[in-house]
Design a protein around this motif. Structure first.
Motif, PDB file in Angstrom:
ATOM      1  N   GLU A   1       0.832  -1.207   0.000  1.00 49.32           N
ATOM      2  CA  GLU A   1       0.000   0.000   0.000  1.00 49.32           C
ATOM      3  C   GLU A   1       0.868   1.260   0.000  1.00 49.32           C
ATOM      4  OE1 GLU A   1      -3.272   0.195  -0.247  1.00 49.32           O
ATOM      5  OE2 GLU A   1      -3.655  -1.972  -0.187  1.00 49.32           O
ATOM      6  N   ASN A   2       2.111   1.125   0.440  1.00 47.42           N
ATOM      7  CA  ASN A   2       3.025   2.268   0.477  1.00 47.42           C
ATOM      8  C   ASN A   2       4.072   2.149  -0.623  1.00 47.42           C
ATOM      9  OD1 ASN A   2       4.303   4.651   1.368  1.00 47.42           O
ATOM     10  ND2 ASN A   2       5.672   3.523   2.730  1.00 47.42           N
ATOM     11  N   VAL A   3       3.627   1.794  -1.832  1.00 49.64           N
ATOM     12  CA  VAL A   3       4.590   1.628  -2.919  1.00 49.64           C
ATOM     13  C   VAL A   3       5.295   2.952  -3.235  1.00 49.64           C
ATOM     14  CG1 VAL A   3       2.970   2.052  -4.813  1.00 49.64           C
ATOM     15  CG2 VAL A   3       4.939   0.526  -5.163  1.00 49.64           C
ATOM     16  N   LYS A   4       4.629   4.075  -2.978  1.00 49.27           N
ATOM     17  CA  LYS A   4       5.281   5.368  -3.216  1.00 49.27           C
ATOM     18  C   LYS A   4       6.512   5.509  -2.324  1.00 49.27           C
ATOM     19  CE  LYS A   4       4.432  10.335  -3.553  1.00 49.27           C
ATOM     20  NZ  LYS A   4       3.404  11.413  -3.469  1.00 49.27           N
ATOM     21  N   GLY A   5       6.373   5.139  -1.044  1.00 51.06           N
ATOM     22  CA  GLY A   5       7.513   5.200  -0.146  1.00 51.06           C
ATOM     23  C   GLY A   5       8.612   4.238  -0.559  1.00 51.06           C
ATOM     24  N   VAL A   6       8.216   3.056  -1.048  1.00 51.57           N
ATOM     25  CA  VAL A   6       9.188   2.066  -1.518  1.00 51.57           C
ATOM     26  C   VAL A   6       9.945   2.604  -2.727  1.00 51.57           C
ATOM     27  CG1 VAL A   6       9.476  -0.262  -2.435  1.00 51.57           C
ATOM     28  CG2 VAL A   6       7.840   0.147  -0.599  1.00 51.57           C
ATOM     29  N   LEU A   7       9.222   3.250  -3.637  1.00 51.91           N
ATOM     30  CA  LEU A   7       9.862   3.846  -4.814  1.00 51.91           C
ATOM     31  C   LEU A   7      10.830   4.957  -4.397  1.00 51.91           C
ATOM     32  CD1 LEU A   7       6.834   3.992  -7.266  1.00 51.91           C
ATOM     33  CD2 LEU A   7       8.958   2.738  -7.650  1.00 51.91           C
ATOM     34  N   TRP A   8      10.465   5.713  -3.394  1.00 49.98           N
ATOM     35  CA  TRP A   8      11.372   6.743  -2.888  1.00 49.98           C
ATOM     36  C   TRP A   8      12.624   6.131  -2.289  1.00 49.98           C
ATOM     37  CZ3 TRP A   8      12.339  11.943  -2.279  1.00 49.98           C
ATOM     38  CH2 TRP A   8      11.455  12.806  -2.943  1.00 49.98           C
ATOM     39  N   ALA A   9      12.453   5.027  -1.559  1.00 47.98           N
ATOM     40  CA  ALA A   9      13.623   4.354  -0.982  1.00 47.98           C
ATOM     41  C   ALA A   9      14.576   3.910  -2.079  1.00 47.98           C
ATOM     42  CB  ALA A   9      13.170   3.162  -0.133  1.00 47.98           C
ATOM     43  N   LYS A  10      14.010   3.375  -3.168  1.00 47.74           N
ATOM     44  CA  LYS A  10      14.856   2.955  -4.283  1.00 47.74           C
ATOM     45  C   LYS A  10      15.498   4.167  -4.964  1.00 47.74           C
ATOM     46  CE  LYS A  10      15.085   0.677  -8.693  1.00 47.74           C
ATOM     47  NZ  LYS A  10      14.381   0.316  -9.924  1.00 47.74           N
ATOM     48  N   LEU A  11      14.726   5.246  -5.112  1.00 55.07           N
ATOM     49  CA  LEU A  11      15.281   6.467  -5.700  1.00 55.07           C
ATOM     50  C   LEU A  11      16.495   6.946  -4.915  1.00 55.07           C
ATOM     51  CD1 LEU A  11      15.113   9.012  -7.576  1.00 55.07           C
ATOM     52  CD2 LEU A  11      13.632  10.015  -5.821  1.00 55.07           C
ATOM     53  N   ILE A  12      16.384   6.909  -3.596  1.00 55.56           N
ATOM     54  CA  ILE A  12      17.487   7.384  -2.763  1.00 55.56           C
ATOM     55  C   ILE A  12      18.727   6.511  -2.946  1.00 55.56           C
ATOM     56  CG2 ILE A  12      18.232   7.774  -0.388  1.00 55.56           C
ATOM     57  CD1 ILE A  12      15.265   8.502   0.233  1.00 55.56           C
ATOM     58  N   VAL A  13      18.530   5.203  -3.005  1.00 50.82           N
ATOM     59  CA  VAL A  13      19.658   4.298  -3.264  1.00 50.82           C
ATOM     60  C   VAL A  13      20.290   4.622  -4.613  1.00 50.82           C
ATOM     61  CG1 VAL A  13      20.321   1.900  -3.688  1.00 50.82           C
ATOM     62  CG2 VAL A  13      18.769   2.452  -1.805  1.00 50.82           C
ATOM     63  N   ASN A  14      19.446   4.834  -5.629  1.00 52.35           N
ATOM     64  CA  ASN A  14      19.964   5.167  -6.958  1.00 52.35           C
ATOM     65  C   ASN A  14      20.711   6.496  -6.951  1.00 52.35           C
ATOM     66  OD1 ASN A  14      19.074   2.867  -8.266  1.00 52.35           O
ATOM     67  ND2 ASN A  14      17.150   3.771  -8.940  1.00 52.35           N
ATOM     68  N   CYS A  15      20.190   7.470  -6.217  1.00 49.52           N
ATOM     69  CA  CYS A  15      20.880   8.761  -6.139  1.00 49.52           C
ATOM     70  C   CYS A  15      22.250   8.607  -5.495  1.00 49.52           C
ATOM     71  CB  CYS A  15      20.035   9.758  -5.345  1.00 49.52           C
ATOM     72  SG  CYS A  15      18.612  10.405  -6.246  1.00 49.52           S
ATOM     73  N   ALA A  16      22.356   7.699  -4.531  1.00 50.67           N
ATOM     74  CA  ALA A  16      23.630   7.497  -3.844  1.00 50.67           C
ATOM     75  C   ALA A  16      24.659   6.787  -4.713  1.00 50.67           C
ATOM     76  CB  ALA A  16      23.399   6.708  -2.552  1.00 50.67           C
ATOM     77  N   TYR A  17      24.204   5.871  -5.570  1.00 56.64           N
ATOM     78  CA  TYR A  17      25.141   5.021  -6.318  1.00 56.64           C
ATOM     79  C   TYR A  17      25.327   5.399  -7.787  1.00 56.64           C
ATOM     80  CZ  TYR A  17      25.939   1.478  -2.724  1.00 56.64           C
ATOM     81  OH  TYR A  17      26.354   0.821  -1.594  1.00 56.64           O
ATOM     82  N   ASN A  18      24.234   5.719  -8.463  1.00 55.71           N
ATOM     83  CA  ASN A  18      24.285   5.736  -9.928  1.00 55.71           C
ATOM     84  C   ASN A  18      25.285   6.723 -10.507  1.00 55.71           C
ATOM     85  OD1 ASN A  18      22.043   3.933  -9.635  1.00 55.71           O
ATOM     86  ND2 ASN A  18      21.353   4.541 -11.662  1.00 55.71           N
ATOM     87  N   ALA A  19      25.214   7.972 -10.075  1.00 55.68           N
ATOM     88  CA  ALA A  19      26.096   8.984 -10.656  1.00 55.68           C
ATOM     89  C   ALA A  19      27.553   8.739 -10.291  1.00 55.68           C
ATOM     90  CB  ALA A  19      25.655  10.375 -10.208  1.00 55.68           C
TER      91      ALA A  19
END
Length: 301
Positions: A169-187
């Protein structure tokens, strides 16, 4: 079950291969190189120490989604609107569409262009494609999907195919958690062209990641998003579980492709600006990746 994968890159080919292995009918919609390779030697899946050729259908035509019982929408976030428009007329009236894309708002953009509900999905898998129609799995593979009329059934089908899938039900929060991981690693991985494990051995990288995460969490809090779990622990633990993984942004830059950086650190920078929050570390990473992209574009002229 008949499943269509729109935008069959590494992620789409991995999930398509897993579902086809489980006996489902899978059609990949992708580039001509992919289609030619599938027709020549099927879809090659390299995972868990073994390599196998998986039978799937493949086409470059967006009509390949017609008649599907579910559509996995896997195109780059930059191409959401264009790809959404070309498949819209081929979708059945009640077929569920899952957005397996980076970014926290990709499903919303796709929903707007399709004029129908889209199920957001957070994807946790490390894969690459060393050659067309050859997907190589490095780790993980689970999905967290949003609620919908078919979500529970899809989760069961996917889980039976070896794809651990949870409805949240909180997929938005889950997507944000993944976004944060991506922001930390991807660039960071992209600019250095280093895999996660090697990258983390460099002085000050963990401290820089803490700054990135802090900026992201400040934006999430002001946006009233509940990010689940201990995000910093997740970030620091990822390199240990995927030491040999290059980020998707690193893979894009290495291949001279446009990255999704505007939907990762760029999203945080824009949201922070709207909220009056400083995000200097995310802004610096955004600029670095854009500079690498600009250099590649200049070299092609």
């Amino acid at each position: 079950m008949k499943i269509a994968v729109m935008g069959a890159g590494a992620v789409g080919c991995y999930y398509g291969a897993m579902l086809a292995r489980a006996g489902h009918s899978v059609t990949l919609v992708g580039r001509p190189q992919l289609v030619t390779a599938v027709q020549a030697h099927r879809l090659i899946l390299e995972a868990a120490g073994r390599t196998e050729a998986v039978p799937v259908d493949a086409t470059t035509d967006p009509s390949g989604v017609a008649g599907a019982d579910a559509v996995l929408f896997c195109v780059k976030a930059n191409d959401t609107l264009t790809a959404g428009r070309v498949i819209a007329s081929h979708l059945g009236s009640s077929v569920p569409v899952l957005s397996l894309q980076n970014g926290v708002d990709s499903a919303e953009h796709l929903q707007a262009v399709l004029g129908r509900p889209v199920v957001p999905a957070a994807v946790y898998v490390a894969v690459d494609m060393p050659a067309p129609a050859h997907v190589r799995h490095h780790g993980r593979g689970e999905l967290v999907i949003g609620p919908g009329p078919s979500s529970a059934d899809i989760a069961e089908v996917f889980s039976r195919a070896g794809i651990p899938t949870e409805v949240s039900e909180n997929v938005k929060g889950v997507l944000w958690a993944k976004l944060i991981v991506n922001c930390a690693y991807n660039a960071l991985s992209a600019v250095a062209q280093l895999p996660y494990g090697q990258m983390m051995k460099t002085d000050s990288v963990p401290e820089t990641m803490r700054d990135i995460v802090a900026e992201c969490l400040a934006v999430a809090e002001r946006s009233n998003v509940m990010v689940p779990g201990e995000v910093m622990s997740t970030v620091l633990g990822l390199a240990a579980s995927m030491p040999d993984q290059l980020s998707s942004t690193a893979q894009d830059l290495a291949q001279g492709k446009e990255s999704e950086i505007d939907h990762l650190n760029g999203y945080i920078v824009r949201a922070a600006a709207r909220l009056g929050i400083a995000a200097p570390v995310n802004r610096a990473l955004l600029v670095m990746v854009r500079l690498v992209e600009a250099k590649a574009q200049s070299a092609r002229r």
